[in-house]
Design a protein around this motif. Structure first.
Motif, PDB file in Angstrom:
ATOM      1  N   ALA A 147      53.437  48.721  28.592  1.00  0.00           N
ATOM      2  CA  ALA A 147      53.873  50.125  28.549  1.00  0.00           C
ATOM      3  C   ALA A 147      52.842  51.027  29.217  1.00  0.00           C
ATOM      4  O   ALA A 147      53.198  51.945  29.958  1.00  0.00           O
ATOM      5  N   THR A 148      51.573  50.746  28.979  1.00  0.00           N
ATOM      6  CA  THR A 148      50.512  51.527  29.610  1.00  0.00           C
ATOM      7  C   THR A 148      50.547  51.355  31.123  1.00  0.00           C
ATOM      8  O   THR A 148      50.404  52.327  31.876  1.00  0.00           O
ATOM      9  N   ASN A 149      50.725  50.113  31.570  1.00  0.00           N
ATOM     10  CA  ASN A 149      50.811  49.856  33.014  1.00  0.00           C
ATOM     11  C   ASN A 149      51.988  50.590  33.636  1.00  0.00           C
ATOM     12  O   ASN A 149      51.891  51.120  34.747  1.00  0.00           O
ATOM     13  N   TYR A 150      53.104  50.625  32.900  1.00  0.00           N
ATOM     14  CA  TYR A 150      54.281  51.326  33.411  1.00  0.00           C
ATOM     15  C   TYR A 150      53.992  52.821  33.538  1.00  0.00           C
ATOM     16  O   TYR A 150      54.338  53.452  34.545  1.00  0.00           O
ATOM     17  N   THR A 201      62.738  52.290  32.989  1.00  0.00           N
ATOM     18  CA  THR A 201      63.855  51.667  33.697  1.00  0.00           C
ATOM     19  C   THR A 201      64.394  50.473  32.920  1.00  0.00           C
ATOM     20  O   THR A 201      65.572  50.187  32.971  1.00  0.00           O
ATOM     21  N   ASP A 202      63.547  49.773  32.223  1.00  0.00           N
ATOM     22  CA  ASP A 202      63.986  48.637  31.409  1.00  0.00           C
ATOM     23  C   ASP A 202      63.042  48.513  30.228  1.00  0.00           C
ATOM     24  O   ASP A 202      62.079  47.745  30.248  1.00  0.00           O
ATOM     25  N   ALA A 203      63.322  49.280  29.200  1.00  0.00           N
ATOM     26  CA  ALA A 203      62.423  49.351  28.052  1.00  0.00           C
ATOM     27  C   ALA A 203      62.271  48.003  27.359  1.00  0.00           C
ATOM     28  O   ALA A 203      61.178  47.646  26.914  1.00  0.00           O
ATOM     29  N   LYS A 204      63.354  47.233  27.287  1.00  0.00           N
ATOM     30  CA  LYS A 204      63.287  45.952  26.576  1.00  0.00           C
ATOM     31  C   LYS A 204      62.361  44.980  27.299  1.00  0.00           C
ATOM     32  O   LYS A 204      61.585  44.251  26.681  1.00  0.00           O
ATOM     33  N   THR A 205      62.427  44.959  28.646  1.00  0.00           N
ATOM     34  CA  THR A 205      61.543  44.085  29.416  1.00  0.00           C
ATOM     35  C   THR A 205      60.086  44.474  29.194  1.00  0.00           C
ATOM     36  O   THR A 205      59.206  43.611  29.046  1.00  0.00           O
ATOM     37  N   ILE A 206      59.800  45.776  29.161  1.00  0.00           N
ATOM     38  CA  ILE A 206      58.435  46.254  28.935  1.00  0.00           C
ATOM     39  C   ILE A 206      57.974  45.893  27.529  1.00  0.00           C
ATOM     40  O   ILE A 206      56.847  45.443  27.323  1.00  0.00           O
ATOM     41  N   LEU A 207      58.852  46.061  26.540  1.00  0.00           N
ATOM     42  CA  LEU A 207      58.518  45.705  25.161  1.00  0.00           C
ATOM     43  C   LEU A 207      58.143  44.233  25.055  1.00  0.00           C
ATOM     44  O   LEU A 207      57.194  43.871  24.360  1.00  0.00           O
ATOM     45  N   LYS A 247      57.275  55.154  23.743  1.00  0.00           N
ATOM     46  CA  LYS A 247      56.660  56.474  23.936  1.00  0.00           C
ATOM     47  C   LYS A 247      55.758  56.835  22.760  1.00  0.00           C
ATOM     48  O   LYS A 247      54.681  57.409  22.943  1.00  0.00           O
ATOM     49  N   GLU A 248      56.196  56.487  21.560  1.00  0.00           N
ATOM     50  CA  GLU A 248      55.367  56.782  20.383  1.00  0.00           C
ATOM     51  C   GLU A 248      54.064  55.988  20.438  1.00  0.00           C
ATOM     52  O   GLU A 248      52.992  56.504  20.100  1.00  0.00           O
ATOM     53  N   ALA A 249      54.142  54.739  20.881  1.00  0.00           N
ATOM     54  CA  ALA A 249      52.938  53.919  21.005  1.00  0.00           C
ATOM     55  C   ALA A 249      51.966  54.527  22.015  1.00  0.00           C
ATOM     56  O   ALA A 249      50.750  54.582  21.778  1.00  0.00           O
ATOM     57  N   LEU A 250      52.501  54.995  23.142  1.00  0.00           N
ATOM     58  CA  LEU A 250      51.655  55.616  24.159  1.00  0.00           C
ATOM     59  C   LEU A 250      51.052  56.923  23.651  1.00  0.00           C
ATOM     60  O   LEU A 250      49.878  57.223  23.902  1.00  0.00           O
ATOM     61  N   THR A 275      53.353  57.416  36.960  1.00  0.00           N
ATOM     62  CA  THR A 275      52.931  58.821  36.821  1.00  0.00           C
ATOM     63  C   THR A 275      51.621  59.155  37.527  1.00  0.00           C
ATOM     64  O   THR A 275      51.258  60.333  37.609  1.00  0.00           O
ATOM     65  N   SER A 276      50.889  58.158  38.023  1.00  0.00           N
ATOM     66  CA  SER A 276      49.536  58.408  38.539  1.00  0.00           C
ATOM     67  C   SER A 276      49.489  59.456  39.650  1.00  0.00           C
ATOM     68  O   SER A 276      48.600  60.320  39.668  1.00  0.00           O
TER      69      SER A 276
END
Length: 235
Positions: free
Chosen positions: A137-140, A124-130, A42-45, A145-146
Motif C-alpha cells: 500500500a505504501t509503494n502504491y 486500482t486493485d485494492a484486493k491485489t494490494i492487500l 487508506k486507514e492503515a496509511l 502520488t510522488s
C-alpha cells in the motif's frame, strides 16, 4: 448490489467497453462480504502518517534516525572531505545537520499534504494490494502520488531551508570549498535533493506502520482494519 445490477441491465450500452466504463464509475465495493478494502488500506496509511511520520517532525527526527537520516549526495562528499582536511570539521558537521533540520521542519508543515494524498487516492486493485507484500500500500501511494507531492513539498522545503538557516550555512560551505585551489567548483541544488530525501523518509516511516498492521493483530485498532487485514491473514 442487486440494484446496481438491475441498473446496469437497464442501460442501453452498445459495447462491452461502455459497460466497463460504467462499472468503473460505480462506488468501489471489494472484498468478501462487501468489506471496504480500499478504506482499510487508506486507514492503515493514515495511521502510518499519524503514528510514524510525526516522529520525523521532532528535533533529530531525521538526524538521529538511521533509517531516514539524510546523508550528503555523492557530489558533496568530496566537499565534506576537503573541508575537513583544512580544519573546517565543525562547518562540515553543521552542513549535514541543517539538511536534516530542514527536512524535520518541512515534514511538520507538509504532513497535511500527505494526509490529503491518502484521502484522495484511488486504488486500482485494492484486493491485489492487500494480498501483496508488507509495504504494498505504501509503494502504491509512493508510485501514484510522488510527482504531485513533490510539487507541493518542494516549496515547503525551500522555505524550511531559510527558516533553519540551511541556505546560509551551505552558501558558506560552497563558497569555502570553491575557493580551495584546483578544486572543481560545485553548485548543487540542495533543495531538490533534500525534497527527494525527505519524501523517501516519509514513505519509509509509513511503511513501518503498514508492516506493523499487517503482522501485529494489536495494531489493528479499528473494526475496519481488523476485517480487512483478517482477509490478508488467510492468504
Amino acid at each position: 448490489m442487486k440494484k446496481i445490477i438491475v441498473l446496469l441491465l437497464a442501460l442501453p450500452l452498445s459495447s462491452c467497453a461502455e459497460m466497463q466504463q460504467v462499472i468503473n464509475q460505480l462506488p468501489e465495493i471489494q472484498g468478501i462480504g462487501g468489506v471496504d478494502i480500499s478504506g482499510g488500506l487508506k486507514e492503515a496509511l493514515n495511521n502510518g502518517i499519524s503514528k510514524q511520520v510525526t516522529k520525523l517532525t521532532a528535533t533529530d527526527g531525521f538526524f538521529k534516525n538511521e533509517v531516514v537520516k539524510i546523508l550528503l549526495p555523492e557530489e558533496l562528499k568530496k566537499v565534506d572531505s576537503s573541508l575537513r582536511k583544512i580544519g573546517l570539521n565543525s562547518l562540515a558537521d553543521e552542513g549535514l545537520k541543517v539538511l536534516n533540520r530542514a527536512a524535520e521542519d518541512a515534514v511538520k508543515e507538509a504532513t497535511p499534504i500527505f494526509v490529503d494524498a491518502v484521502k484522495n487516492m484511488s486504488f486500482t486493485d485494492a484486493k491485489t494490494i492487500l494480498m501483496g507484500n508488507e509495504n504494498s500500500a505504501t509503494n502504491y501511494l509512493q508510485n501514484t502520488t510522488s510527482t504531485a507531492l513533490y510539487g507541493k513539498f518542494n516549496p515547503v522545503i525551500k522555505n524550511s531551508f531559510t527558516k533553519v538557516g540551511a541556505d546560509k550555512v551551505w552558501s558558506n560551505i560552497i563558497t569555502k570549498y570553491n575557493s580551495i585551489p584546483f578544486v572543481k567548483k560545485v553548485n548543487p541544488d540542495l533543495t531538490d535533493y533534500t525534497t527527494n530525501q525527505a519524501m523517501t523518509g516519509v514513505f519509509k516511516m509509513i511503511a513501518v506502520e503498514e508492516k506493523n498492521i499487517r503482522t501485529n493483530l494489536n495494531a489493528r485498532t479499528s473494526t475496519l482494519l481488523q476485517k480487512v487485514f483478517a482477509m490478508q491473514d488467510k492468504k
